[in-house]
Design a protein around this motif. Structure first.
Motif, PDB file in Angstrom:
ATOM      1  N   ALA A 204       8.544  -6.355  -0.132  1.00 46.75           N
ATOM      2  CA  ALA A 204       7.127  -5.870  -0.713  1.00 46.75           C
ATOM      3  C   ALA A 204       5.761  -6.683  -0.108  1.00 46.75           C
ATOM      4  CB  ALA A 204       7.235  -6.380  -2.373  1.00 46.75           C
ATOM      5  N   LYS A 205       5.992  -7.888   0.132  1.00 46.12           N
ATOM      6  CA  LYS A 205       5.032  -8.574   0.671  1.00 46.12           C
ATOM      7  C   LYS A 205       4.605  -7.943   2.168  1.00 46.12           C
ATOM      8  CE  LYS A 205       4.856 -13.203  -0.341  1.00 46.12           C
ATOM      9  NZ  LYS A 205       5.566 -14.638  -0.238  1.00 46.12           N
ATOM     10  N   ILE A 206       5.580  -7.327   2.958  1.00 44.27           N
ATOM     11  CA  ILE A 206       5.340  -6.881   4.087  1.00 44.27           C
ATOM     12  C   ILE A 206       4.496  -5.545   4.042  1.00 44.27           C
ATOM     13  CG2 ILE A 206       6.403  -5.576   5.994  1.00 44.27           C
ATOM     14  CD1 ILE A 206       8.776  -7.686   6.052  1.00 44.27           C
ATOM     15  N   ASP A 207       4.857  -4.813   2.851  1.00 39.23           N
ATOM     16  CA  ASP A 207       4.247  -3.474   2.339  1.00 39.23           C
ATOM     17  C   ASP A 207       2.512  -4.163   1.835  1.00 39.23           C
ATOM     18  OD1 ASP A 207       6.122  -2.049   3.012  1.00 39.23           O
ATOM     19  OD2 ASP A 207       6.951  -1.821   1.194  1.00 39.23           O
ATOM     20  N   GLY A 208       2.381  -5.226   1.741  1.00 32.81           N
ATOM     21  CA  GLY A 208       1.019  -5.786   1.171  1.00 32.81           C
ATOM     22  C   GLY A 208       0.803  -5.740  -0.258  1.00 32.81           C
ATOM     23  N   ALA A 209       1.949  -5.875  -0.822  1.00 27.56           N
ATOM     24  CA  ALA A 209       1.805  -6.250  -2.459  1.00 27.56           C
ATOM     25  C   ALA A 209       1.334  -7.466  -3.052  1.00 27.56           C
ATOM     26  CB  ALA A 209       3.480  -5.817  -3.129  1.00 27.56           C
TER      27      ALA A 209
END
Lengths: 307, 305
Positions: A204-209
Motif C-alpha cells: 500500500a505504501k508503494i502505491d502511495g497510501a
C-alpha cells in the motif's frame, strides 16, 4: 494408528477387550475430580437455579412451586425494566468508547513502541481488582476532598458530585471501567494487529497510501474478526457488572446505578426472594446466550479475511 | 487498494509520518500517565497524616509523610492509637486478609490447573464411554453467567455448613473450570502422539506418561493458565463476599470493601483505606515486575482464545 503398525501380530481378543476396559477406567478416573466439580458446581446449580426460578422461596420455609408466576411478575416489575434499561445504558456508554480507544491505542503501540514496560504500565489497571479500582476512584472523585475536584476548582471550573449525582453516577461507573479496561482492550487489538502481514502495508505504501488510508482500508477491515470477538465478549462482561456498583454506589443515588445483577443480588440476599432473583438471572442468561450465539455466528463463520 | 501511484503524494506522506508518530507517542504517554496517576494518589494518601488530609487534598505530594497508616492497617498499633489517627478503632486485619488471599488463590491455582489438566488429557487421549458427550457438556457450561450459578452454589455451601470457611470459598473453583479443560485439551491434542509412545513401550502407566512426559512439555500453556487464574482469583469479589462474612476468611477485596463500610458516619478513613489499597497493589506490581512479558502474553491470549 501407529501402535498397530508397530505391533504386527494382532493380540488375542481378550487382551484387546481388557486393555480397552483398562483405558476406559483410567480415563474415567482421570476426569473424576473435574467431573465431580462440574456436576456439583455447574450442572446441578444450573438445573437447580432453573427449578428455584419456578418456586416461591425465602430459604427459611420449603420452596413452593408457583409455575411461571415469578417470570410473569418480573415482566410487570418496573424496577426490573429500570435495572435492564440502566444496564443497557451502561453497555452503550462503555463499549463504544472502550473499543475505539482500544483500537487507536493498539495502532499507536504498533506504530511506535514495542516495549514491555510500556505495555505493562498500560495493562496495570486491568490487574487491579474492581473493588480496589472503585475505592480509588471514590477517593479521587470525592466531592469535598478528592483531587479531581481540587483540580477542577484550580482551573476555575465548578465542583462535580460524580458518584453522588443521579445524572453522573452511571457515566462515572462506566468511565471507571473504561479506565480499567482500555489498556487491556488495546492489548487484544494489538495481538490482532500482529496477524496482519506487513507486506500488505508495504504494498500500500508503494502505491502511495497515507497512514489514514491504510488505517481505514487495511487495518480496520482485517481486524474485523478480532473486533467482533472483543466487542461481543466485552458486551457479555458489561451485562454482568456488579463489583463497581456494589462498592461505589450501592445502586444509588435514587437507583441511578441499580444494574441488573445488583438488583438480582438485592432480591436474593437482602429480600431473600430466591425464586424471583433466580428467575431474573435466567432472563439475563437468555440475553447473554443471544450474544454468545451472535458471536459464534460472526466469529466462526468467517475466522479471517486473510486466507 | 485503488490508490494512484503519485510520487509527490508519497513524499508528502513521509513528511506527515513524523507528525503521526508524535501523535501516537502523545496518546500512549497520556494513557500511561492516566494509568499511573490514580496509583500515585493512592500512595500519596497512604503516606499522608489524616489530620492534614483535608488541607492537602489537592496536593501531589504528601504533607508530613508518615508510615502510621500502614502500621495501623497492619494491626501494629493499639485500637486507641488507631482511633486517634482517624481510624474506626475496630479496623480490618489486613495481614490476615493478605494471607487469606494467598491461600485462596494458591489452592485454586494449583488444584484447578492440576485436575483440569488431568481431565483434559483424558479427553484428548483416552477412550472411555460418553467421552465426547461429557466434553460437549463442559463446553456448554462456559456460557452460563456467574450470577446464575452463584445463588444455587451459595445454597449448596450453606447446606454443607461451609459458610465462612476456606473450603466453602475454594470449593466451586478448585476442581475445574470448563475453560481450563477446554484450553488444555486443545494443547494436548496438538502434541504428536509419537512423543508418548516410547514411554508406552516402556510400560509406563497413563498417569506416569501424563506426569513425566506431557506436563513437562506443557509448561507454556500451564503458565498461561496459572497467570490468568491467579489474576482472576486474586481479584474475585462476589463469591468470597457471599460466602465469607467473617473476618477470619476475608480475602483482600472483601477486606477493603468491609474496611470502607466500617465508617458509615461521616467520611471514610481515607488514609487507612488507601494504605490497604496500596498493600493489595504490591503483589500485582511484583507479578508484573518478575513475569511482565509472560503476563502480557497470557492476557493477550485470553482475549484471542
Amino acid at each position: 494408528m501407529n501402535t498397530t503398525e508397530a505391533t504386527p501380530e494382532t493380540p488375542a481378543r481378550g487382551t484387546v477387550n481388557r486393555s480397552a476396559r483398562l483405558e476406559a477406567l483410567t480415563g474415567l478416573a482421570f476426569i473424576l475430580p473435574a467431573l465431580i466439580g462440574f456436576v456439583l458446581f455447574y450442572m446441578y446449580p444450573a438445573l437447580r437455579g432453573l427449578w428455584i426460578s419456578f418456586t416461591d422461596w425465602n430459604m427459611l420455609r420449603e420452596p413452593t412451586f408457583v409455575g411461571i408466576e415469578n417470570y410473569r411478575q418480573v415482566f410487570q416489575d418496573e424496577k426490573f425494566w429500570n435495572a435492564l434499561w440502566i444496564t443497557f445504558k451502561y453497555v452503550l456508554l462503555n463499549i463504544p468508547i472502550q473499543t475505539i480507544l482500544g483500537i487507536l491505542l493498539a495502532v499507536a503501540m504498533d506504530r511506535v513502541v514495542k516495549s514491555t514496560v510500556i505495555r505493562g504500565l498500560m495493562i496495570l489497571p486491568y490487574l487491579l481488582s474492581n473493588v480496589l479500582v472503585a475505592l480509588v476512584f471514590l477517593w479521587l472523585l470525592d466531592p469535598s476532598l478528592g483531587i479531581v475536584n481540587a483540580g477542577l476548582q484550580a482551573l476555575g471550573l465548578p465542583k462535580q458530585d460524580f458518584f453522588a449525582s443521579t445524572d453522573q453516577a452511571l457515566p462515572t461507573v462506566a468511565f471507571v471501567n473504561i479506565w480499567r479496561h482500555a489498556g487491556f482492550t488495546a492489548l487484544l487489538f494489538y495481538a490482532g494487529l500482529q496477524s496482519i502481514p506487513r507486506s500488505v502495508y508495504e504494498a500500500a505504501k508503494i502505491d502511495g497510501a497515507s497512514e489514514g488510508q491504510m488505517f481505514w482500508r487495511i487495518t480496520l477491515p482485517l481486524l474485523r474478526p478480532v473486533t467482533v470477538f472483543v466487542v461481543v465478549t466485552s458486551i457479555i462482561g458489561s451485562f454482568q457488572i456488579f463489583d463497581t456498583v456494589a462498592v461505589a454506589t450501592n445502586g444509588g443515588p435514587a437507583d441511578a446505578t441499580k444494574v441488573l445483577v445488583y438488583y438480582i443480588y438485592e432480591n436474593a440476599f437482602a429480600f431473600f426472594k430466591m425464586g424471583y432473583a433466580t428467575a431474573m438471572s435466567m432472563i439475563l442468561f437468555a440475553i447473554i446466550l443471544i450474544f454468545t450465539v451472535l458471536q459464534l455466528k460472526f466469529f466462526r463463520a468467517d475466522q479471517s479475511d486473510l486466507a | 487498494m485503488t490508490v494512484q501511484t503519485q510520487p509527490t503524494q508519497a513524499r508528502k506522506n513521509r513528511k506527515s509520518m513524523a507528525w503521526e508518530h508524535f501523535l501516537a507517542w502523545f496518546g500512549i504517554l497520556l494513557v500511561i500517565l492516566l494509568s499511573i496517576f490514580p496509583i500515585w494518589i493512592v500512595l500519596k494518601t497512604a503516606l499522608s497524616s489524616s489530620t492534614t488530609l483535608f488541607e492537602s487534598g489537592g496536593q501531589l505530594l504528601p504533607s508530613e509523610p508518615t508510615l502510621d497508616n500502614f502500621k495501623r492497617v497492619l494491626g501494629m498499633v493499639t485500637a486507641e492509637e488507631a482511633l486517634k489517627a482517624g481510624g474506626s478503632g475496630q479496623s480490618v486485619n489486613f495481614l490476615k486478609s493478605i494471607w487469606n488471599s494467598v491461600i485462596f488463590t494458591g489452592l485454586i491455582v494449583i488444584g484447578q490447573t492440576f485436575f483440569s489438566a488431568l481431565a483434559a488429557y483424558a479427553f484428548a487421549r483416552l477412550k472411555f464411554p460418553f467421552r465426547d458427550q461429557i466434553f460437549t457438556l463442559f463446553l456448554t457450561a462456559m456460557m452460563i453467567p456467574g450470577i446464575v450459578l452463584f445463588i444455587p452454589n451459595f445454597i449448596t455451601i450453606k447446606n454443607l455448613g461451609w459458610l465462612n470457611t476456606m473450603q466453602g470459598l475454594v470449593a466451586p473453583y478448585i476442581l475445574m473450570t470448563p475453560f481450563a479443560v477446554f484450553f488444555l485439551r486443545q494443547f494436548f491434542l496438538s502434541i504428536p502422539r509419537e512423543t508418548e509412545e516410547a514411554a508406552v513401550l516402556d510400560g509406563a502407566s497413563p498417569f506416569m506418561i501424563f506426569w513425566k512426559v506431557v506436563l513437562p512439555m506443557s509448561q507454556g500453556p500451564l503458565a498461561t493458565l496459572g497467570i490468568l487464574t491467579t489474576i482472576g482469583m486474586w481479584n474475585e469479589f462476589f463469591w468470597p463476599y457471599l460466602i465469607g462474612k467473617d473476618e477470619s476468611v476475608y480475602t483482600l477485596p472483601v477486606a477493603l470493601q468491609q474496611f470502607q463500610t466500617q465508617t458509615p458516619q461521616g467520611s471514610p478513613d481515607w488514609t487507612g483505606l488507601m494504605s490497604g489499597a496500596f498493600l493489595s497493589i504490591i503483589p500485582v506490581f511484583i507479578l508484573l515486575l518478575i513475569m511482565g512479558k509472560r503476563v502480557i502474553e497470557s492476557l493477550a491470549f485470553s482475549g484471542g482464545k
